[in-house]
Design an enzyme around this catalytic site. Structure first.
Site, PDB file in Angstrom:
ATOM      1  N   ASP A 170       1.511   2.819  -5.312  1.00 51.63           N
ATOM      2  CA  ASP A 170       1.001   2.860  -6.681  1.00 51.63           C
ATOM      3  C   ASP A 170       0.180   4.121  -6.907  1.00 51.63           C
ATOM      4  O   ASP A 170       0.324   4.806  -7.929  1.00 51.63           O
ATOM      5  CB  ASP A 170       0.117   1.638  -6.946  1.00 51.63           C
ATOM      6  CG  ASP A 170       0.908   0.400  -7.286  1.00 51.63           C
ATOM      7  OD1 ASP A 170       1.538   0.375  -8.340  1.00 51.63           O
ATOM      8  OD2 ASP A 170       0.887  -0.552  -6.479  1.00 51.63           O
ATOM      9  N   ILE A 171      -0.703   4.417  -5.971  1.00 46.82           N
ATOM     10  CA  ILE A 171      -1.607   5.553  -6.132  1.00 46.82           C
ATOM     11  C   ILE A 171      -0.817   6.864  -6.188  1.00 46.82           C
ATOM     12  O   ILE A 171      -1.062   7.717  -7.051  1.00 46.82           O
ATOM     13  CB  ILE A 171      -2.644   5.573  -5.003  1.00 46.82           C
ATOM     14  CG1 ILE A 171      -3.568   4.353  -5.129  1.00 46.82           C
ATOM     15  CG2 ILE A 171      -3.452   6.872  -5.021  1.00 46.82           C
ATOM     16  CD1 ILE A 171      -4.463   4.115  -3.930  1.00 46.82           C
TER      17      ILE A 171
END
Length: 387
Positions: A170-171
């Site tokens: 996600d990051i």
């Protein structure tokens, strides 16, 4: 110092959870005004992700929503939807992570919005991309780490595959979103047109395989797992000391020689044909590593770190999170900022790691409460009844 780089840019944030909010938070750090659109009464899913929490408010939510303005709108309410369309007509960037086709029925797809705002940069974030056999599936960091190969190369050689301790896919997808949006803004300066950015957690994760990917693609070898050791650089791993652990990172042959000759006083190890070059050390790690471990175990961590630093051999201490935030590196660089907050008095946040010589990064403001800025933002669109 000049104004923040994205001053004057407006971002309509229709994303939730982590990848999209990480992306838009960075844009806010860079000076963009970010309108975070949330469902009334519920808001971003991460508002309910706790513990840990501060008096019932999720610290997960705080991690990725600083410096934004929250606008509560119900897409199924015609008045709210009309207001959202007006906001989209004024935005430079739109970021969303809805399921495939979910926004079409609301007229919030790229083609519809480009009719009134041809310069809009529309960034879609999904699990597997907007095309392909799995385009309709959602994306979750844990399953993406498993399916991308990241989990297969993480963990001990004889243990089970492991995920990273944070939602790395996600990051990184959020970071890729920032890069793509900045490039699209730059392209718009030449063309006057916006474009659709299609990002997937899966592709971002596969790209993270980096040298592991090229190694497999060009040799056919499956890399396996090496725990805290490195597949192709030796010695590059953890070693237990008399009272703790040292992370040693000998990235080249010169550093290895200094380790043996200047730190350990063992020139015989540096001259040993089995360990002379990195490739030799990789092939003979089974004999080298136990000998290095025996040497490290004779003295405490801080003594080794001082000696390694003095001799130019990269190394570090394995710190707890608490130790990280009391470290001089964090304190001197001002990486933690305490910002005013109506509910808590102040909240402590990690500041943006981006630093410029001639332009500002925005001083962060506290992540907004649900709908905190609804009336403020919508008052600029048209007169509106209070919710």
């Amino acid at each position: 110092m000049g104004a923040a780089p994205l001053t004057g840019i407006t971002v309509l944030d229709l994303s939730r959870v982590l990848a999209g909010p990480i992306c838009t938070q960075t844009l806010a750090d860079l000076g963009a005004e970010v309108w975070k659109i949330e469902q009334p009464g519920k808001g971003d899913d991460t508002r309910g992700w706790m513990p840990p929490d501060i008096d019932g408010e999720s610290t997960y939510y705080l991690a990725c929503n600083r410096s934004k303005k929250s606008v509560a709108l119900d897409l199924k309410n015609p008045e709210d939807l009309a207001a959202l369309h007006e906001l989209a007509g004024r935005a430079d960037v739109l970021v969303e992570n809805f399921r495939l086709g979910a926004l079409n029925s609301y007229g919030l797809n790229p083609d519809s919005l480009w009719e009134t705002n041809p310069g809009l940069i529309y960034c879609s974030i999904s699990g597997y991309g907007r095309t392909g056999p799995r385009a309709r599936e959602g994306g979750y960091d844990f399953t993406i780490q498993a399916e991308s190969g990241l989990m297969a190369i993480t963990g001990g050689p004889d243990g089970c595959p492991m995920k990273l301790g944070v939602a790395i896919t996600d990051i990184v997808t959020g970071m890729n979103g920032v890069q793509a949006i900045l490039a699209a803004l730059f392209a718009r300066e030449r063309t006057g047109r916006g474009q659709h950015i299609d990002l997937s957690l899966f592709e971002s994760a596969v790209a993270l395989l980096a040298n592991v990917a090229t190694g497999h693609l060009n040799t056919g070898r499956d890399p396996g797992r090496f725990g805290n050791a490195h597949a192709t650089v030796v010695p590059y791993q953890l070693f237990d000391t008399a009272d703790g652990t040292v992370a040693l990172a000998c990235g080249n042959d010169g550093q290895f020689r200094r380790l043996c000759e200047d730190v350990f006083g063992r020139p015989d190890l540096a001259a040993d044909p089995r360990y002379l070059l990195n490739r030799d050390r990789v092939d003979n790690r089974e004999t080298l590593i136990p000998e290095l471990q025996r040497l490290f175990a004779t003295r405490p961590t801080n003594e080794w770190l001082a000696e390694l630093d003095a001799k130019g051999v990269p190394a570090g201490k394995v710190r707890s999170v608490a130790e990280v935030f009391t470290s001089p590196e964090v304190q001197i660089r001002g990486l933690v900022q305490e910002v005013p907050d109506e509910r808590h008095g102040t909240v402590r946040l990690v500041r943006s790691p981006l630093r410029f010589s001639d332009t500002e990064v925005m001083t962060p403001t506290a992540p907004p409460r649900l709908g905190e800025h609804t009336e403020e933002i919508l008052a600029t669109v048209r007169p509106r009844k209070s919710h």
